[in-house]
Scaffold this motif. Sequence first.
Motif, PDB file in Angstrom:
ATOM      1  N   UNK A   1      10.054  27.977  77.357  1.00 14.43           N
ATOM      2  CA  UNK A   1       9.012  28.217  78.360  1.00 14.43           C
ATOM      3  C   UNK A   1       9.618  28.434  79.733  1.00 14.43           C
ATOM      4  N   UNK A   2      10.635  27.654  80.065  1.00  8.69           N
ATOM      5  CA  UNK A   2      11.311  27.796  81.358  1.00  8.69           C
ATOM      6  C   UNK A   2      11.949  29.176  81.475  1.00  8.69           C
ATOM      7  N   UNK A   3      12.551  29.650  80.397  1.00  6.65           N
ATOM      8  CA  UNK A   3      13.196  30.956  80.407  1.00  6.65           C
ATOM      9  C   UNK A   3      12.173  32.079  80.542  1.00  6.65           C
ATOM     10  N   UNK A   4      11.079  31.973  79.803  1.00  2.00           N
ATOM     11  CA  UNK A   4      10.027  32.988  79.889  1.00  2.00           C
ATOM     12  C   UNK A   4       9.452  33.035  81.296  1.00  2.00           C
ATOM     13  N   UNK A   5       9.234  31.856  81.885  1.00  2.00           N
ATOM     14  CA  UNK A   5       8.672  31.803  83.234  1.00  2.00           C
ATOM     15  C   UNK A   5       9.612  32.472  84.238  1.00  2.00           C
TER      16      UNK A   5
ATOM     17  N   UNK B   1       4.549  11.207  67.772  1.00  2.45           N
ATOM     18  CA  UNK B   1       3.562  12.038  68.459  1.00  2.45           C
ATOM     19  C   UNK B   1       3.854  12.096  69.952  1.00  2.45           C
ATOM     20  N   UNK B   2       4.317  10.999  70.518  1.00  3.45           N
ATOM     21  CA  UNK B   2       4.556  10.992  71.962  1.00  3.45           C
ATOM     22  C   UNK B   2       5.685  11.956  72.338  1.00  3.45           C
ATOM     23  N   UNK B   3       6.669  12.123  71.458  1.00  2.00           N
ATOM     24  CA  UNK B   3       7.712  13.109  71.723  1.00  2.00           C
ATOM     25  C   UNK B   3       7.133  14.518  71.751  1.00  2.00           C
ATOM     26  N   UNK B   4       6.242  14.790  70.803  1.00  2.38           N
ATOM     27  CA  UNK B   4       5.573  16.084  70.752  1.00  2.38           C
ATOM     28  C   UNK B   4       4.775  16.331  72.028  1.00  2.38           C
ATOM     29  N   UNK B   5       4.031  15.303  72.475  1.00  2.00           N
ATOM     30  CA  UNK B   5       3.197  15.466  73.665  1.00  2.00           C
ATOM     31  C   UNK B   5       4.035  15.623  74.933  1.00  2.00           C
ATOM     32  N   UNK B   6       5.129  14.891  75.019  1.00  2.00           N
ATOM     33  CA  UNK B   6       5.989  15.048  76.189  1.00  2.00           C
ATOM     34  C   UNK B   6       6.639  16.438  76.201  1.00  2.00           C
ATOM     35  N   UNK B   7       6.941  16.983  75.023  1.00  2.00           N
ATOM     36  CA  UNK B   7       7.458  18.351  74.964  1.00  2.00           C
ATOM     37  C   UNK B   7       6.411  19.335  75.482  1.00  2.00           C
ATOM     38  N   UNK B   8       5.150  19.113  75.116  1.00  2.00           N
ATOM     39  CA  UNK B   8       4.074  19.959  75.628  1.00  2.00           C
ATOM     40  C   UNK B   8       3.959  19.844  77.144  1.00  2.00           C
ATOM     41  N   UNK B   9       4.085  18.618  77.656  1.00  2.00           N
ATOM     42  CA  UNK B   9       4.034  18.421  79.095  1.00  2.00           C
ATOM     43  C   UNK B   9       5.173  19.145  79.808  1.00  2.00           C
ATOM     44  N   UNK B  10       6.345  19.154  79.188  1.00  2.00           N
ATOM     45  CA  UNK B  10       7.484  19.858  79.785  1.00  2.00           C
ATOM     46  C   UNK B  10       7.255  21.363  79.780  1.00  2.00           C
ATOM     47  N   UNK B  11       6.580  21.882  78.764  1.00  2.00           N
ATOM     48  CA  UNK B  11       6.195  23.295  78.763  1.00  2.00           C
ATOM     49  C   UNK B  11       5.279  23.569  79.950  1.00  2.00           C
ATOM     50  N   UNK B  12       4.281  22.713  80.132  1.00  2.00           N
ATOM     51  CA  UNK B  12       3.372  22.874  81.265  1.00  2.00           C
ATOM     52  C   UNK B  12       4.127  22.867  82.589  1.00  2.00           C
ATOM     53  N   UNK B  13       5.038  21.914  82.730  1.00  2.00           N
ATOM     54  CA  UNK B  13       5.752  21.790  83.994  1.00  2.00           C
ATOM     55  C   UNK B  13       6.634  23.001  84.270  1.00  2.00           C
ATOM     56  N   UNK B  14       7.189  23.570  83.210  1.00  2.40           N
ATOM     57  CA  UNK B  14       8.000  24.776  83.385  1.00  2.40           C
ATOM     58  C   UNK B  14       7.164  25.916  83.964  1.00  2.40           C
ATOM     59  N   UNK B  15       5.919  26.000  83.548  1.00  2.00           N
ATOM     60  CA  UNK B  15       5.036  27.054  84.064  1.00  2.00           C
ATOM     61  C   UNK B  15       4.576  26.722  85.475  1.00  2.00           C
ATOM     62  N   UNK B  16       4.272  25.452  85.720  1.00  2.82           N
ATOM     63  CA  UNK B  16       3.850  25.037  87.056  1.00  2.82           C
ATOM     64  C   UNK B  16       4.961  25.254  88.070  1.00  2.82           C
ATOM     65  N   UNK B  17       6.195  24.977  87.665  1.00  2.00           N
ATOM     66  CA  UNK B  17       7.348  25.131  88.563  1.00  2.00           C
ATOM     67  C   UNK B  17       7.865  26.564  88.628  1.00  2.00           C
ATOM     68  N   UNK B  18       7.209  27.481  87.936  1.00  2.00           N
ATOM     69  CA  UNK B  18       7.723  28.845  87.847  1.00  2.00           C
ATOM     70  C   UNK B  18       7.578  29.667  89.104  1.00  2.00           C
TER      71      UNK B  18
ATOM     72  N   UNK C   1       0.184  39.320  84.973  1.00  2.00           N
ATOM     73  CA  UNK C   1      -0.372  38.076  84.443  1.00  2.00           C
ATOM     74  C   UNK C   1       0.321  37.738  83.127  1.00  2.00           C
ATOM     75  N   UNK C   2       0.372  36.436  82.825  1.00  2.00           N
ATOM     76  CA  UNK C   2       1.106  35.949  81.662  1.00  2.00           C
ATOM     77  C   UNK C   2       0.318  34.865  80.961  1.00  2.00           C
ATOM     78  N   UNK C   3       0.218  34.958  79.640  1.00  2.00           N
ATOM     79  CA  UNK C   3      -0.389  33.915  78.812  1.00  2.00           C
ATOM     80  C   UNK C   3       0.698  33.332  77.928  1.00  2.00           C
ATOM     81  N   UNK C   4       0.893  32.015  78.011  1.00  2.00           N
ATOM     82  CA  UNK C   4       1.964  31.352  77.270  1.00  2.00           C
ATOM     83  C   UNK C   4       1.381  30.377  76.266  1.00  2.00           C
TER      84      UNK C   4
END
Length: 320
Positions: A95-99, A137-154, A76-79
């Motif tokens: 995040x993509x690399x860690x996944x 702020x939207x750049x920050x939020x889209x970066x967070x979304x890309x982190x999420x997607x990296x984990x979802x696509x892992x 299990x992994x917590x990111x």
Amino acid sequence: MSTSPETPAVFVTSATGSVGSALCRQLRDLGWGVRATTQNLDSPSAKALQEVGVELTLGDWDNEEALRAGLTGCDKLFVCLLPDLQDFNKVPNRAKNIAAIAKAAGVRQVVGLTTLGAFAVEEGSEPPSAHAPGPFFVQHLHAKKRVEQALIDGGFDHWTILRPGFFMANFLEPKIHMGYTEIRENGTWTNSMTASSPLGLVDHVDIARFAVATFQNPDTFHGRRLGVVSEEPLVQEALDTLAAAIGDGRSLKANFLSDEECAKAQAEGGWRFFSSEPCVRYMADYTNLEELNKLLPGGLTTFKEFLEREKEGVKETYGV
């Protein structure tokens, strides 16, 4: 370290942070194996984790050798990755690399921690204009979304995203230095909320408890993007609760920015989002306190309960 179903092993990023540390302790209380990396094995926070049985590897999130060593044997992994507001590509790539390393090591479940604001940039669900974040702020939020997607696509068997609101700990040391010292110095908090908009406060210990519940019940939480708060008082109510906890007779007052003042602050850029982003007024649109209470054994922590538990931190922060 055993990886049997009876004694799972979890790799925790940001283990020495407030959420990570609480999560490590809760997992160790269950008898689970916990691993993490740290850049300083001799720091007080690292030693405290070692004392409760967390296995630490020297290295950082970009040290692939350290990551492989730490993740080997974990299922299990917590990111939880700190943002880089100078380079919005760095953390999603990390995040993509860690996944990828985790998947290769045999990890089957991942829980990611991002931000409640990610709901405002959800694909296929454009928010009303009043909810829309500003250009920085939207750049920050889209970066967070890309982190999420990296984990979802892992490629993990189970994934869950936890999106927390405004940390209760922001009112205390050391997080108070992230833009909130006005409360201590002037007795005021100038912010972009309104007098009638609920403030989605979250206890970092509750976040850790949600992560534990997710690890224990992967099927229940699989595929969820869960907005996490512990209580939703009005801003002035929260400040009144804080003043009562300080207990020296001082009063604390909320100052609310107009839309024009928010726009001016947005144009200046920066990371103090509660000082410039009107979109945070709508946090309650993305949370369900009734559901959250049902999902978390023992229920959620109120701000008053948090301040009582952290009374030494209140004394340290406000000199009482």
